[in-house]
Design a protein around this motif. Structure first.
Motif, PDB file in Angstrom:
ATOM      1  N   THR A 377       0.826  -1.209   0.000  1.00 21.36           N
ATOM      2  CA  THR A 377       0.000   0.000   0.000  1.00 21.36           C
ATOM      3  C   THR A 377       0.861   1.260   0.000  1.00 21.36           C
ATOM      4  OG1 THR A 377      -1.761  -1.180   1.191  1.00 21.36           O
ATOM      5  CG2 THR A 377      -1.817   1.231   1.247  1.00 21.36           C
ATOM      6  N   ARG A 378       1.872   1.261   0.876  1.00 18.30           N
ATOM      7  CA  ARG A 378       2.757   2.432   0.961  1.00 18.30           C
ATOM      8  C   ARG A 378       3.496   2.652  -0.357  1.00 18.30           C
ATOM      9  NH1 ARG A 378       6.291   2.485   6.409  1.00 18.30           N
ATOM     10  NH2 ARG A 378       7.031   4.344   5.340  1.00 18.30           N
ATOM     11  N   THR A 379       3.994   1.569  -0.923  1.00 16.64           N
ATOM     12  CA  THR A 379       4.746   1.687  -2.174  1.00 16.64           C
ATOM     13  C   THR A 379       3.841   2.181  -3.299  1.00 16.64           C
ATOM     14  OG1 THR A 379       6.127  -0.178  -1.443  1.00 16.64           O
ATOM     15  CG2 THR A 379       6.263   0.457  -3.760  1.00 16.64           C
ATOM     16  N   LEU A 380       2.616   1.657  -3.335  1.00 21.39           N
ATOM     17  CA  LEU A 380       1.673   2.060  -4.386  1.00 21.39           C
ATOM     18  C   LEU A 380       1.323   3.538  -4.263  1.00 21.39           C
ATOM     19  CD1 LEU A 380      -0.145   1.270  -6.742  1.00 21.39           C
ATOM     20  CD2 LEU A 380      -1.909   0.634  -5.080  1.00 21.39           C
ATOM     21  N   GLU A 381       1.066   3.998  -3.050  1.00 21.03           N
ATOM     22  CA  GLU A 381       0.722   5.410  -2.846  1.00 21.03           C
ATOM     23  C   GLU A 381       1.903   6.315  -3.225  1.00 21.03           C
ATOM     24  OE1 GLU A 381      -2.226   6.615  -2.147  1.00 21.03           O
ATOM     25  OE2 GLU A 381      -2.959   4.546  -2.202  1.00 21.03           O
ATOM     26  N   ALA A 382       3.102   5.899  -2.833  1.00 20.13           N
ATOM     27  CA  ALA A 382       4.295   6.683  -3.176  1.00 20.13           C
ATOM     28  C   ALA A 382       4.491   6.719  -4.691  1.00 20.13           C
ATOM     29  CB  ALA A 382       5.522   6.095  -2.492  1.00 20.13           C
ATOM     30  N   PHE A 383       4.243   5.583  -5.336  1.00 23.54           N
ATOM     31  CA  PHE A 383       4.356   5.523  -6.798  1.00 23.54           C
ATOM     32  C   PHE A 383       3.362   6.472  -7.463  1.00 23.54           C
ATOM     33  CE2 PHE A 383       2.225   3.714 -10.533  1.00 23.54           C
ATOM     34  CZ  PHE A 383       3.231   3.854 -11.466  1.00 23.54           C
ATOM     35  N   LYS A 384       2.115   6.422  -7.007  1.00 23.18           N
ATOM     36  CA  LYS A 384       1.085   7.280  -7.603  1.00 23.18           C
ATOM     37  C   LYS A 384       1.451   8.755  -7.448  1.00 23.18           C
ATOM     38  CE  LYS A 384      -2.914   4.203  -7.036  1.00 23.18           C
ATOM     39  NZ  LYS A 384      -4.218   4.039  -6.342  1.00 23.18           N
ATOM     40  N   GLU A 385       1.917   9.114  -6.254  1.00 24.82           N
ATOM     41  CA  GLU A 385       2.284  10.504  -6.000  1.00 24.82           C
ATOM     42  C   GLU A 385       3.422  10.945  -6.919  1.00 24.82           C
ATOM     43  OE1 GLU A 385       3.814  13.324  -2.266  1.00 24.82           O
ATOM     44  OE2 GLU A 385       3.257  11.224  -1.932  1.00 24.82           O
ATOM     45  N   SER A 386       4.460  10.121  -7.013  1.00 22.65           N
ATOM     46  CA  SER A 386       5.608  10.454  -7.850  1.00 22.65           C
ATOM     47  C   SER A 386       5.214  10.498  -9.321  1.00 22.65           C
ATOM     48  CB  SER A 386       6.717   9.419  -7.636  1.00 22.65           C
ATOM     49  OG  SER A 386       7.804   9.657  -8.487  1.00 22.65           O
ATOM     50  N   PHE A 387       4.438   9.526  -9.735  1.00 22.28           N
ATOM     51  CA  PHE A 387       4.026   9.437 -11.141  1.00 22.28           C
ATOM     52  C   PHE A 387       3.145  10.625 -11.532  1.00 22.28           C
ATOM     53  CE2 PHE A 387       0.999   7.780 -14.370  1.00 22.28           C
ATOM     54  CZ  PHE A 387       1.904   7.576 -15.396  1.00 22.28           C
ATOM     55  N   ASP A 388       2.215  10.982 -10.658  1.00 22.57           N
ATOM     56  CA  ASP A 388       1.306  12.094 -10.955  1.00 22.57           C
ATOM     57  C   ASP A 388       2.059  13.428 -11.004  1.00 22.57           C
ATOM     58  OD1 ASP A 388      -0.673  10.246 -11.036  1.00 22.57           O
ATOM     59  OD2 ASP A 388      -1.549  10.720  -9.084  1.00 22.57           O
ATOM     60  N   LYS A 389       3.060  13.589 -10.139  1.00 25.65           N
ATOM     61  CA  LYS A 389       3.879  14.810 -10.184  1.00 25.65           C
ATOM     62  C   LYS A 389       4.626  14.900 -11.515  1.00 25.65           C
ATOM     63  CE  LYS A 389       4.717  15.572  -5.232  1.00 25.65           C
ATOM     64  NZ  LYS A 389       5.736  15.574  -4.156  1.00 25.65           N
ATOM     65  N   ALA A 390       5.225  13.799 -11.919  1.00 27.59           N
ATOM     66  CA  ALA A 390       5.944  13.771 -13.196  1.00 27.59           C
ATOM     67  C   ALA A 390       4.985  14.032 -14.352  1.00 27.59           C
ATOM     68  CB  ALA A 390       6.638  12.427 -13.373  1.00 27.59           C
ATOM     69  N   MET A 439      -0.056  -0.997 -10.055  1.00 25.18           N
ATOM     70  CA  MET A 439       0.672   0.080 -10.733  1.00 25.18           C
ATOM     71  C   MET A 439       0.278   0.151 -12.203  1.00 25.18           C
ATOM     72  SD  MET A 439       4.549  -0.215  -9.256  1.00 25.18           S
ATOM     73  CE  MET A 439       5.012   0.358  -7.621  1.00 25.18           C
ATOM     74  N   GLU A 440       0.249  -0.996 -12.857  1.00 28.21           N
ATOM     75  CA  GLU A 440      -0.106  -1.029 -14.276  1.00 28.21           C
ATOM     76  C   GLU A 440      -1.529  -0.532 -14.493  1.00 28.21           C
ATOM     77  OE1 GLU A 440       0.617  -5.110 -15.152  1.00 28.21           O
ATOM     78  OE2 GLU A 440       2.735  -4.804 -15.675  1.00 28.21           O
ATOM     79  N   ALA A 441      -2.424  -0.898 -13.552  1.00 29.75           N
ATOM     80  CA  ALA A 441      -3.812  -0.435 -13.655  1.00 29.75           C
ATOM     81  C   ALA A 441      -3.882   1.085 -13.527  1.00 29.75           C
ATOM     82  CB  ALA A 441      -4.667  -1.100 -12.581  1.00 29.75           C
ATOM     83  N   HIS A 442      -3.084   1.631 -12.595  1.00 30.55           N
ATOM     84  CA  HIS A 442      -3.076   3.092 -12.431  1.00 30.55           C
ATOM     85  C   HIS A 442      -2.509   3.772 -13.677  1.00 30.55           C
ATOM     86  CE1 HIS A 442      -2.912   6.951 -10.411  1.00 30.55           C
ATOM     87  NE2 HIS A 442      -1.643   7.081 -10.771  1.00 30.55           N
ATOM     88  N   VAL A 443      -1.413   3.235 -14.186  1.00 32.46           N
ATOM     89  CA  VAL A 443      -0.812   3.803 -15.397  1.00 32.46           C
ATOM     90  C   VAL A 443      -1.799   3.711 -16.560  1.00 32.46           C
ATOM     91  CG1 VAL A 443       1.010   3.496 -17.117  1.00 32.46           C
ATOM     92  CG2 VAL A 443       1.562   3.363 -14.681  1.00 32.46           C
ATOM     93  N   ALA A 444      -2.467   2.559 -16.676  1.00 32.57           N
ATOM     94  CA  ALA A 444      -3.438   2.377 -17.760  1.00 32.57           C
ATOM     95  C   ALA A 444      -4.594   3.362 -17.619  1.00 32.57           C
ATOM     96  CB  ALA A 444      -3.961   0.942 -17.757  1.00 32.57           C
TER      97      ALA A 444
END
Length: 714
Positions: A377-390, A439-444
C-alpha cells in the motif's frame, strides 16, 4: 558448604506413584538443568539389613532407619527418593522396601518384583545389600532377591548394562579375596538356573551386568571402621558416569527433565505387568518431553512483550526492521528449545523442533503477510504521488511510467528483504505481482484518461476546422460543393491526424491501437461533415426560399429589381427555381466517397423541366420518378432527403414563393397601365391619375386588352 538434603516418597506402599511429590523434588534439586549429567543409585536387600543406614552414611541422605532397640521391623515402605549430598554429578538415591518382610507375607512377591524391575529400569547402579554369613549357603536370604533381579532383567528388551554392587555387611575375619569368588560362584549358579528367552540361552551374565563386590564391617560393633570403609566407598561414586566410572553403559538413560515422566511411564507399564521396551520407552519419553518443551516455547513466544509490540504495531502500518528483530526472537526461542531438548533422542528432538518452528512460523505468518500488505500500500501510494507529479510537469510518457514503476518495485524488493525472516524463505512474489498489477492499472487509467483528453482535443480541433467551412459550402450549393467539401475534409483531416499521430508516439501504443485511434479521428471528421449536412438538410426549405428570393428579387449586380415591364418574369422565375432545386439536390444526399448519382437530373426533370418539348398530352407521360423512398445508387444511410420528401418540399416551396411571383406580375401590370393611359390622353407625366381616368373614361374592353397583354409575360 554441603548440599541440602531433599527427599520424597516416590511410590507408596500401595504402589501409588507420587507425581506431585516427584515434580516438587525435581524443582527443589533443579534436576531439569542437569541434562544427561546425573546418576541414579538404588539399593535392594532383605528387610532390616541396614539399607537405609548405609545410604544415609554413604550419600548423606536422611532415610528413616530401623531402631535396633525396637526390634527388626519394616521401616521403609514403597520406594523413597533423595539427592546425595556433595557428589558430582547430581546423584539420585532410591531406597527400596526390603524383601522377605513379614509385613507383606511370604506369598506376596508382586510388589517386590515390580520394585526390582523399576529399579533396574531407572538405575545406573544397584546396590545389593547382603549378610556376610549368607555367602555360600544354599538357603541364603539373598538368593530369592537375586533370582528376582535376574528374572525381571529378562523382561527388559535391549537392556542397558547395569552395575550390580554387592555390599557384604558385617564382614567376618575371612578376607574379601576369599569371599568374593564364593559370592561370584553363587551369583553364577543363580544366573544359570534362571529361565531365559531363547535368544539369551547362552548369554553370559557379564553381557547384562557389571558385578562389583565390597565388604563392610558391622555398623553396631565397629562403627568407626564402618564409617571409614563407607568413606572409601563414597569416593567411587564421585563422577560415576565418567568413562571408567562405576555406572554402566547408560544406553537407556533419559535427560533429567524427562525423569519424572519416564519414571511414571515405567511404573505404569510395570503395574500393568507388561514387558519394558527400553529403546521404545526412550523414544516415547523424548516425544512427550520434546513436545512439552515445544509447547512451552510457543507459549513463551506468544507472551513475549517484544513480539506483542510488533504484532500490535503491524496492525496499523509497516514496521521497519521487522525481519531482523523477529528472526532474533525466533532464534532465541528455538535456541532455548535446543538447550532443553539436547539430550533427548536426536530423531525425535529434530522432528519436534521442526514442528515447533512450524508452529512459530504459523503464528508469525499473518503478521508477515499484513506487513507486506502495508508495504504494498505504501509503495503504491508513493508511486502514484511520484508518477502524478511527473505527469503534471512532463505529460504522459510510457517510458517514464516504466522507469517509475521499476524504481518503486525495487523499493518494494528492499522492503520485503527487510521483512524477510531468516528461519524461512517466504516468497513475496504474489504481493509484488499484485503491486505491479495495481501500478499497471493506475498507469493504464491515467494513460486512457490522457488519451481521451488528447483525442478530444484533436477532435475539437478538427470540428472547428470543418464545421463553419462545410456550412458555408453547403449554403452555396453548386456542382462543386461536395468536391470542395471532400477536398476540405481530406486536407484538414490529414493535418489533424498527423498531429495526433505525433502526439501518440509518447504513449507507445501497439500498432493496432494506434490505427484505431487515428481511424476514429478520421471518422470523426466525416461525422462532423455528415452532421452539418443533416443540419442543413433540416432547414433546406428556408434555404431554398432564401435563394429563390435573392435571385428573383435582385439583378445580376445584386440590386433590387424594378418591375418596369421589360423583365422576363418567366425566365427569372425558372432561373431562381432551378437554383433552389440545385440546393435541394445538393442536400438530398451525403457525397463523401465520390460516388456518382443522378439526383439533380431527376429533380430537374421532375420539378423544373416538367413541359418536355413535343409532349403536351399528360396521358402519355411516364411514371413519377419522385414516387420513391430512396434514390438510385445512393445508400440509405447516405440519404438525407428522400425523393418523396423532395416532392413534398418542392410543392411547399412553390406554394410559398408563388406570392412573390404574383406581386412582380402585378407590379408590371400596373406599370403597363400607366404607360397605356399616358398614350390615350396624349399627356405625358400624368402619373397616378391615369387609373382614375381609366375607370371613368375608357371602356371595359380596352382595360381587358391591357391586362391580357400584361399576362403574356407570365
Amino acid at each position: 558448604m554441603g548440599d541440602a538434603c531433599f527427599s520424597t516418597q516416590l511410590i507408596d506402599g500401595d504402589g501409588v506413584f507420587n507425581v506431585s511429590g516427584l515434580d516438587n523434588f525435581m524443582k527443589e534439586v533443579k534436576l531439569g538443568e542437569c541434562g544427561l549429567s546425573y546418576a541414579v543409585v538404588s539399593i535392594m536387600g532383605p528387610q532390616s539389613s541396614g539399607k537405609s543406614t548405609l545410604l544415609n552414611h554413604l550419600f548423606g541422605t536422611n532415610f528413616r532407619e530401623m531402631d535396633a532397640f525396637k526390634g527388626r521391623s519394616q521401616t521403609t515402605k514403597g520406594i523413597w527418593l533423595a539427592k546425595a549430598q556433595n557428589i558430582e554429578p547430581c546423584t539420585l538415591v532410591m531406597d527400596l522396601e526390603g524383601t522377605d518382610g513379614r509385613e507383606r507375607g511370604e506369598d506376596d512377591t508382586a510388589f517386590e518384583k515390580q520394585s526390582a524391575l523399576f529399579a533396574l529400569a531407572v538405575s545406573d547402579i544397584v546396590l545389593i545389600n547382603m549378610w556376610c554369613h549368607d555367602i555360600g549357603r544354599e538357603q541364603a536370604a539373598n538368593k530369592p532377591l537375586l533370582k528376582t533381579v535376574f528374572q525381571v532383567m529378562m523382561r527388559l528388551f535391549s537392556p542397558r548394562k547395569t552395575t550390580l554392587l554387592f555390599v557384604i555387611r558385617d564382614k567376618s575375619k575371612t578376607p574379601l579375596e576369599n569371599l568374593e569368588p564364593i559370592l561370584r560362584e553363587d551369583i553364577q549358579k543363580i544366573w544359570d538356573a534362571v529361565p531365559k528367552p531363547h535368544a539369551h540361552k547362552e548369554t553370559p551374565l557379564s553381557e547384562f551386568f557389571n558385578v562389583e563386590v565390597v565388604a563392610l564391617s558391622s555398623y553396631e560393633e565397629k562403627e568407626e571402621l564402618f564409617k571409614e570403609q563407607v568413606s572409601h566407598l563414597r569416593a567411587r561414586f564421585q563422577h560415576s558416569i565418567a568413562p571408567g566410572g562405576l555406572a554402566g553403559d547408560r544406553r537407556g538413560v533419559v535427560p533429567a527433565s524427562g525423569f519424572s515422566f519416564s519414571s511414571q511411564q515405567f511404573w505404569k507399564i510395570i503395574k500393568e505387568n507388561k514387558d519394558l521396551d527400553l529403546p521404545a520407552h526412550k523414544v516415547m519419553v523424548a516425544t512427550v518431553r520434546c513436545e512439552e518443551i515445544g509447547n512451552e516455547k510457543v507459549a513463551s513466544f506468544t507472551a513475549d512483550e517484544e513480539w506483542q509490540q510488533f504484532e500490535e504495531a503491524i496492525q496499523h502500518d509497516y514496521v521497519p526492521g521487522f525481519g531482523k528483530k523477529l528472526s532474533s526472537i525466533l532464534d532465541r526461542c528455538l535456541s532455548e528449545y535446543d538447550m532443553e531438548a539436547i539430550y533427548f533422542d536426536e530423531g525425535v528432538r529434530t522432528s519436534k523442533r521442526q514442528q515447533l518452528e512450524s508452529k512459530l512460523l504459523q503464528l508469525v505468518n499473518p503478521a508477515y503477510q499484513l506487513l507486506l500488505g502495508h508495504l504494498r500500500t505504501r509503495t503504491l501510494e508513493a508511486f502514484k504521488e511520484s508518477f502524478d507529479k511527473a505527469l503534471t510537469k512532463e505529460g504522459f510518457a510510457a517510458a517514464a511510467a516504466r522507469n517509475c514503476m521499476q524504481t518503486f518495485l525495487e523499493q518494494f524488493d528492499k522492503g520485503s528483504e527487510d521483512a524477510a525472516i531468516q528461519q524461512v524463505k517466504w516468497d513475496p512474489s504474489k504481493v509484488k505481482d499484485k503491486l505491479k498489477r495495481d501500478m499497471e492499472a493506475h498507469v493504464a487509467s491515467v494513460r486512457n484518461a490522457k488519451l481521451s483528453e488528447l483525442c478530444a482535443k484533436y477532435e475539437a480541433q478538427l470540428t472547428k476546422a470543418l464545421a463553419e467551412p462545410v456550412e458555408a459550402l453547403l449554403d452555396s450549393a453548386s456542382e462543386d460543393t461536395w468536391p470542395a467539401i471532400r477536398k476540405l475534409l481530406q486536407r484538414e483531416t490529414k493535418a489533424v491526424v498527423s498531429g495526433l499521430e505525433s502526439a501518440l508516439s509518447a504513449f507507445e501504443l501497439d500498432e493496432a491501437s494506434e490505427k484505431d485511434l487515428l481511424a476514429k479521428l478520421e471518422n470523426h471528421g466525416r461525422s462532423v461533415v455528415e452532421s452539418k449536412a443533416k443540419e442543413e438538410a433540416g432547414r433546406v426549405l428556408i434555404r431554398m426560399k432564401d435563394r429563390f428570393s435573392t435571385l428573383f428579387s435582385r439583378d445580376a449586380d445584386s440590386m433590387p429589381r424594378v418591375w418596369t415591364g421589360k423583365e422576363d418574369i418567366k425566365a427569372i422565375t425558372k432561373t431562381a427555381r432551378s437554383a433552389s432545386m440545385k440546393l435541394l439536390a445538393t442536400l438530398a444526399a451525403i457525397r463523401l466517397d465520390e460516388d456518382v448519382d443522378n439526383i439533380e437530373n431527376t429533380l430537374s426533370l421532375a420539378l423544373v423541366d416538367t413541359a418536355r418539348p413535343g409532349t403536351t398530352d399528360r396521358s402519355i407521360q411516364s411514371f413519377d420518378p419522385l414516387a420513391s423512398s430512396s434514390w438510385e445508387r445512393v445508400p440509405e444511410d447516405k440519404t438525407l432527403i428522400s425523393p418523396v420528401q423532395c416532392k413534398s418540399l418542392w410543392r411547399q416551396f412553390k406554394a410559398e414563393t408563388e406570392y412573390t411571383v404574383t406581386q412582380a406580375i402585378a407590379a408590371q401590370v400596373s406599370h403597363n397601365i400607366d404607360l397605356y393611359m399616358c398614350s390615350l390622353c396624349a399627356t405625358k407625366n400624368c402619373g397616378a391619375s391615369h387609373l382614375k381616368v381609366l375607370y371613368f373614361v375608357c371602356c371595359p374592353l380596352e382595360i381587358l386588352t391591357v391586362i391580357l397583354i400584361s399576362l403574356l409575360y407570365m
